[in-house]
Design a protein around this motif. Structure first.
Motif, PDB file in Angstrom:
ATOM      1  N   TRP A 128       0.806  -1.220   0.000  1.00 40.38           N
ATOM      2  CA  TRP A 128       0.000   0.000   0.000  1.00 40.38           C
ATOM      3  C   TRP A 128       0.837   1.268   0.000  1.00 40.38           C
ATOM      4  CZ3 TRP A 128      -4.817   0.336  -1.376  1.00 40.38           C
ATOM      5  CH2 TRP A 128      -5.650  -0.779  -1.250  1.00 40.38           C
ATOM      6  N   LYS A 129       1.937   1.247   0.730  1.00 35.08           N
ATOM      7  CA  LYS A 129       2.731   2.476   0.836  1.00 35.08           C
ATOM      8  C   LYS A 129       3.690   2.677  -0.329  1.00 35.08           C
ATOM      9  CE  LYS A 129       2.561   2.643   5.903  1.00 35.08           C
ATOM     10  NZ  LYS A 129       3.351   2.621   7.165  1.00 35.08           N
ATOM     11  N   CYS A 130       4.043   1.584  -1.013  1.00 35.41           N
ATOM     12  CA  CYS A 130       5.045   1.702  -2.078  1.00 35.41           C
ATOM     13  C   CYS A 130       4.567   1.178  -3.429  1.00 35.41           C
ATOM     14  CB  CYS A 130       6.325   0.944  -1.695  1.00 35.41           C
ATOM     15  SG  CYS A 130       7.104   1.496  -0.175  1.00 35.41           S
ATOM     16  N   GLY A 131       3.545   0.344  -3.443  1.00 37.39           N
ATOM     17  CA  GLY A 131       3.123  -0.281  -4.687  1.00 37.39           C
ATOM     18  C   GLY A 131       4.166  -1.252  -5.216  1.00 37.39           C
ATOM     19  N   LEU A 132       4.954  -1.810  -4.308  1.00 39.39           N
ATOM     20  CA  LEU A 132       6.052  -2.697  -4.693  1.00 39.39           C
ATOM     21  C   LEU A 132       5.920  -4.041  -3.985  1.00 39.39           C
ATOM     22  CD1 LEU A 132       9.026  -0.154  -4.495  1.00 39.39           C
ATOM     23  CD2 LEU A 132       7.879  -0.973  -6.579  1.00 39.39           C
ATOM     24  N   ALA A 133       6.682  -5.014  -4.469  1.00 45.32           N
ATOM     25  CA  ALA A 133       6.695  -6.347  -3.876  1.00 45.32           C
ATOM     26  C   ALA A 133       8.001  -7.034  -4.235  1.00 45.32           C
ATOM     27  CB  ALA A 133       5.504  -7.164  -4.371  1.00 45.32           C
ATOM     28  N   ASN A 134       8.192  -8.237  -3.698  1.00 45.77           N
ATOM     29  CA  ASN A 134       9.381  -9.053  -3.970  1.00 45.77           C
ATOM     30  C   ASN A 134      10.676  -8.296  -3.661  1.00 45.77           C
ATOM     31  OD1 ASN A 134       7.295  -9.467  -6.583  1.00 45.77           O
ATOM     32  ND2 ASN A 134       7.772 -11.314  -5.407  1.00 45.77           N
ATOM     33  N   PRO A 135      10.846  -7.886  -2.387  1.00 44.77           N
ATOM     34  CA  PRO A 135      12.039  -7.128  -2.009  1.00 44.77           C
ATOM     35  C   PRO A 135      13.291  -7.994  -2.080  1.00 44.77           C
ATOM     36  CG  PRO A 135      10.784  -7.745  -0.058  1.00 44.77           C
ATOM     37  CD  PRO A 135       9.949  -8.139  -1.243  1.00 44.77           C
ATOM     38  N   HIS A 136      14.404  -7.380  -2.483  1.00 45.32           N
ATOM     39  CA  HIS A 136      15.626  -8.161  -2.689  1.00 45.32           C
ATOM     40  C   HIS A 136      16.820  -7.643  -1.898  1.00 45.32           C
ATOM     41  CE1 HIS A 136      19.243  -9.657  -4.758  1.00 45.32           C
ATOM     42  NE2 HIS A 136      18.528 -10.768  -4.856  1.00 45.32           N
ATOM     43  N   THR A 137      17.481  -6.591  -2.392  1.00 45.49           N
ATOM     44  CA  THR A 137      18.737  -6.119  -1.799  1.00 45.49           C
ATOM     45  C   THR A 137      18.496  -5.006  -0.794  1.00 45.49           C
ATOM     46  OG1 THR A 137      19.990  -6.668  -3.795  1.00 45.49           O
ATOM     47  CG2 THR A 137      20.989  -5.063  -2.299  1.00 45.49           C
ATOM     48  N   THR A 138      19.147  -5.101   0.368  1.00 44.25           N
ATOM     49  CA  THR A 138      19.062  -4.072   1.405  1.00 44.25           C
ATOM     50  C   THR A 138      20.395  -3.356   1.525  1.00 44.25           C
ATOM     51  OG1 THR A 138      17.514  -5.430   2.677  1.00 44.25           O
ATOM     52  CG2 THR A 138      18.615  -3.632   3.846  1.00 44.25           C
ATOM     53  N   HIS A 139      20.362  -2.023   1.478  1.00 42.05           N
ATOM     54  CA  HIS A 139      21.553  -1.216   1.770  1.00 42.05           C
ATOM     55  C   HIS A 139      21.187  -0.119   2.764  1.00 42.05           C
ATOM     56  CE1 HIS A 139      24.711  -2.824  -0.697  1.00 42.05           C
ATOM     57  NE2 HIS A 139      24.031  -2.691  -1.814  1.00 42.05           N
ATOM     58  N   CYS A 140      22.082   0.107   3.718  1.00 40.83           N
ATOM     59  CA  CYS A 140      21.922   1.225   4.641  1.00 40.83           C
ATOM     60  C   CYS A 140      22.451   2.487   3.969  1.00 40.83           C
ATOM     61  CB  CYS A 140      22.690   0.939   5.935  1.00 40.83           C
ATOM     62  SG  CYS A 140      24.259   0.078   5.676  1.00 40.83           S
ATOM     63  N   LEU A 141      21.799   3.607   4.222  1.00 39.83           N
ATOM     64  CA  LEU A 141      22.190   4.885   3.634  1.00 39.83           C
ATOM     65  C   LEU A 141      22.892   5.740   4.674  1.00 39.83           C
ATOM     66  CD1 LEU A 141      18.963   5.714   1.581  1.00 39.83           C
ATOM     67  CD2 LEU A 141      20.868   4.182   1.001  1.00 39.83           C
ATOM     68  N   GLY A 142      23.705   6.651   4.214  1.00 34.71           N
ATOM     69  CA  GLY A 142      24.478   7.501   5.114  1.00 34.71           C
ATOM     70  C   GLY A 142      23.626   8.419   5.973  1.00 34.71           C
ATOM     71  N   ASN A 143      22.373   8.675   5.546  1.00 36.11           N
ATOM     72  CA  ASN A 143      21.503   9.568   6.305  1.00 36.11           C
ATOM     73  C   ASN A 143      20.709   8.842   7.385  1.00 36.11           C
ATOM     74  OD1 ASN A 143      19.599   8.156   4.855  1.00 36.11           O
ATOM     75  ND2 ASN A 143      18.719   9.938   3.813  1.00 36.11           N
ATOM     76  N   GLY A 144      20.978   7.542   7.545  1.00 36.70           N
ATOM     77  CA  GLY A 144      20.284   6.782   8.581  1.00 36.70           C
ATOM     78  C   GLY A 144      19.099   5.983   8.089  1.00 36.70           C
ATOM     79  N   GLU A 145      18.677   6.207   6.859  1.00 33.02           N
ATOM     80  CA  GLU A 145      17.565   5.436   6.308  1.00 33.02           C
ATOM     81  C   GLU A 145      18.075   4.103   5.743  1.00 33.02           C
ATOM     82  OE1 GLU A 145      14.472   8.919   4.884  1.00 33.02           O
ATOM     83  OE2 GLU A 145      16.150   8.420   3.558  1.00 33.02           O
ATOM     84  N   ILE A 146      17.138   3.240   5.427  1.00 36.00           N
ATOM     85  CA  ILE A 146      17.442   1.932   4.856  1.00 36.00           C
ATOM     86  C   ILE A 146      16.666   1.802   3.555  1.00 36.00           C
ATOM     87  CG2 ILE A 146      17.302  -0.569   5.202  1.00 36.00           C
ATOM     88  CD1 ILE A 146      17.132   0.164   8.281  1.00 36.00           C
ATOM     89  N   MET A 147      17.318   1.291   2.518  1.00 35.78           N
ATOM     90  CA  MET A 147      16.660   1.157   1.221  1.00 35.78           C
ATOM     91  C   MET A 147      16.723  -0.295   0.758  1.00 35.78           C
ATOM     92  SD  MET A 147      16.823   3.690  -2.004  1.00 35.78           S
ATOM     93  CE  MET A 147      18.489   3.439  -2.575  1.00 35.78           C
ATOM     94  N   ILE A 148      15.595  -0.774   0.221  1.00 30.22           N
ATOM     95  CA  ILE A 148      15.486  -2.149  -0.254  1.00 30.22           C
ATOM     96  C   ILE A 148      14.947  -2.113  -1.687  1.00 30.22           C
ATOM     97  CG2 ILE A 148      14.507  -4.430   0.154  1.00 30.22           C
ATOM     98  CD1 ILE A 148      14.040  -3.610   3.067  1.00 30.22           C
ATOM     99  N   SER A 149      15.672  -2.759  -2.592  1.00 31.64           N
ATOM    100  CA  SER A 149      15.194  -2.826  -3.972  1.00 31.64           C
ATOM    101  C   SER A 149      14.066  -3.826  -4.096  1.00 31.64           C
ATOM    102  CB  SER A 149      16.340  -3.213  -4.913  1.00 31.64           C
ATOM    103  OG  SER A 149      16.879  -4.470  -4.559  1.00 31.64           O
ATOM    104  N   SER A 150      13.222  -3.627  -5.110  1.00 27.84           N
ATOM    105  CA  SER A 150      12.129  -4.560  -5.357  1.00 27.84           C
ATOM    106  C   SER A 150      12.240  -5.111  -6.769  1.00 27.84           C
ATOM    107  CB  SER A 150      10.767  -3.868  -5.186  1.00 27.84           C
ATOM    108  OG  SER A 150      10.476  -3.071  -6.321  1.00 27.84           O
TER     109      SER A 150
END
Length: 471
Positions: A128-150
């Motif tokens: 609902w919040k992203c319109g995405l699915a099937n998450p794969h790679t996780t990387h931490c960002l320098g600003n403290g957030e976390i990003m996961i590719s779909s």
């Protein structure tokens, strides 16, 4: 783990990381989906300290609360991109589920040898919040957030986007990407703010690849062929680099030196390594620098068998490139002192589809004079081929697991699913190059309490050369 006092997570530079302590434990997600065993996936903690009485043993198992998640890759809440921030601590490991789209946040800080679940992000939040699915790679960002590719949308179609999480609460914040122009497919990614760029890759349409590779799906646009280039500042998709139809570019790595405007991507089906680089006009381009020749065979799905490059790594000093050929069964080490002309300096066979006593006959081979012998270690014949790889910080030990993804394991290596995967360790010559199997190291996931299981990516508690990015 970094022992640098009040300096935040990770290491200041990649070369500093090479001086870090030797790994004593590793984490691997273990998958029961497609094995016929109705048990949840779990996170295994494995003792890899040669001085320990529990050497090569699974010392802890953290089961997930759901069935058929298909754990796959993992990543950190924070890493060396936040070095210097004393408020940050690497104490949460994120486990995205490739099939269920659930994301588990695991507490490894309270007791690194006995992780526990900290939070569970349900698929509906991501849908609902992203319109995405099937998450794969996780990387931490320098600003403290976390990003996961779909890899897709909630309906199983392909869609290349990114899920953004709050690094403290692990709430889903929304999408990282901006605008309506998005790649049709997604998979892995790497970023480098010094060059204002994020690079992503493409596997295929999730509902197409979920249960195996159907030859009818090739040459239809259902599998990936591009490196996708994003503007790091604006989060906009800006360029697509075509690597060839059905090449399936998977793992992508920049050189670790944050000033370097180049790196490599491994293409699975075309079995090629491409070097990507920044051009003089500020755009990005790619050139093929390694080609693994296909083998002409009888008794297999296709008349030509690709190596199927499924994982690549770059040593922290940017001197060596490693990759696995999951079907041919070998791991290769290349000297990349000249990044445009990688030189093969090490190779070892660890199984694969073409052992001499197997049902597949190689009728034409541009590289080998004969088919390799079956790989046996400590009396066990290893099923499957080398797949996920992880390099020790000092570059002297390469860890290997043999499961790719349960749906493809079941298709290409049914005996691997029946017997379970293994983890192996390769000794690396970091002076002249060279690979040698450590005959004393075997973790046999076929002997797990609930039955044979498929162990996948290997992760160190203090970060490693595929989790940490220097900015």
């Amino acid at each position: 783990m970094a022992k640098c006092g009040a300096c935040g997570p990770g290491y200041k530079t990649p070369l500093d990381a090479m001086k870090g302590p030797r790994e004593e434990i590793v984490y691997l997600p273990c998958i029961y989906r497609n094995t016929g065993i109705e048990k949840p996936d779990y996170l295994a903690t494995v003792d890899v300290d040669p001085k320990s009485p529990h050497y090569c043993q699974v010392i802890h198992r953290l089961p997930m609360p759901n069935l058929r998640d298909e754990l796959h890759h993992s990543g950190w809440n924070t890493c060396s991109s936040s070095f210097g921030d004393v408020t940050k601590k690497r104490n949460r490991l994120l486990l995205p589920s490739l099939i269920s789209s659930r994301i588990y946040v695991v507490d490894v800080g309270t007791d690194m040898r006995a992780p526990r679940i900290h939070k569970m992000i349900e698929p509906v939040d991501v849908f609902w919040k992203c319109g995405l699915a099937n998450p794969h790679t996780t990387h931490c960002l320098g600003n403290g957030e976390i990003m996961i590719s779909s890899m897709g949308d909630p309906s199983g179609n392909g869609k290349g986007g990114f899920i953004l999480l709050d690094g403290e609460t692990f709430e889903v914040k929304g999408n990282w990407e901006k605008g309506s122009n998005l790649p049709a497919l997604g998979y892995d990614f790497w970023y480098q703010p010094r060059h204002n760029v994020l690079m992503s890759t493409e596997w295929g349409i999730p509902k197409v690849l979920a249960n195996g590779l159907d030859p009818a799906d090739l040459k239809t646009g259902r599998y990936g062929r591009h490196i996708n280039v994003w503007d790091w500042t604006t989060h906009v998709f800006t360029q697509s680099i075509d690597l060839g139809e059905d090449s399936i570019p998977l793992e992508i790595r920049f050189l670790h030196n944050p000033d370097a405007a180049e790196g490599y991507v491994g293409c699975a089906l075309s079995s090629a390594i491409h070097r990507f680089y920044k051009t003089g006009n500020g755009n990005w381009a790619a050139e093929k620098v390694v080609q693994v020749p296909s083998k002409k065979v009888n008794g297999w799905l296709f008349p030509d068998m690709p190596g199927l490059i499924t994982d690549i790594l770059i040593s922290l000093d940017d001197r060596f490139l490693y990759f696995s050929n999951w079907l041919h069964g070998d791991i290769r080490q290349y000297d990349i002192s000249n990044t445009r002309k990688p030189k093969l300096v090490g190779q070892v066979f660890l199984g694969g589809k073409i052992p001499r006593d197997g049902p597949i006959v190689v009728v034409e081979d541009q590289e080998l004079n004969c088919q390799p012998e079956p790989f046996v270690i400590k009396g066990k014949r290893v099923q499957g081929g080398p797949q996920m790889i992880q390099l020790s910080l000092d570059g002297k030990r390469l860890y290997v697991s043999t499961s790719l993804y349960s749906g493809w394991d079941k298709q290409f290596y049914p005996d691997l699913v029946k017997e379970g995967s293994v983890m192996l360790q390769i000794d690396v010559d970091t002076e002249k190059g060279g690979l040698k199997v450590n005959k004393n190291f075997l973790v046999d996931f076929g002997k797990e309490p609930d039955g044979p299981v498929l162990a996948h990516e290997i992760r160190y508690p203090g970060g490693d050369c595929s989790s940490d990015i220097w900015i």
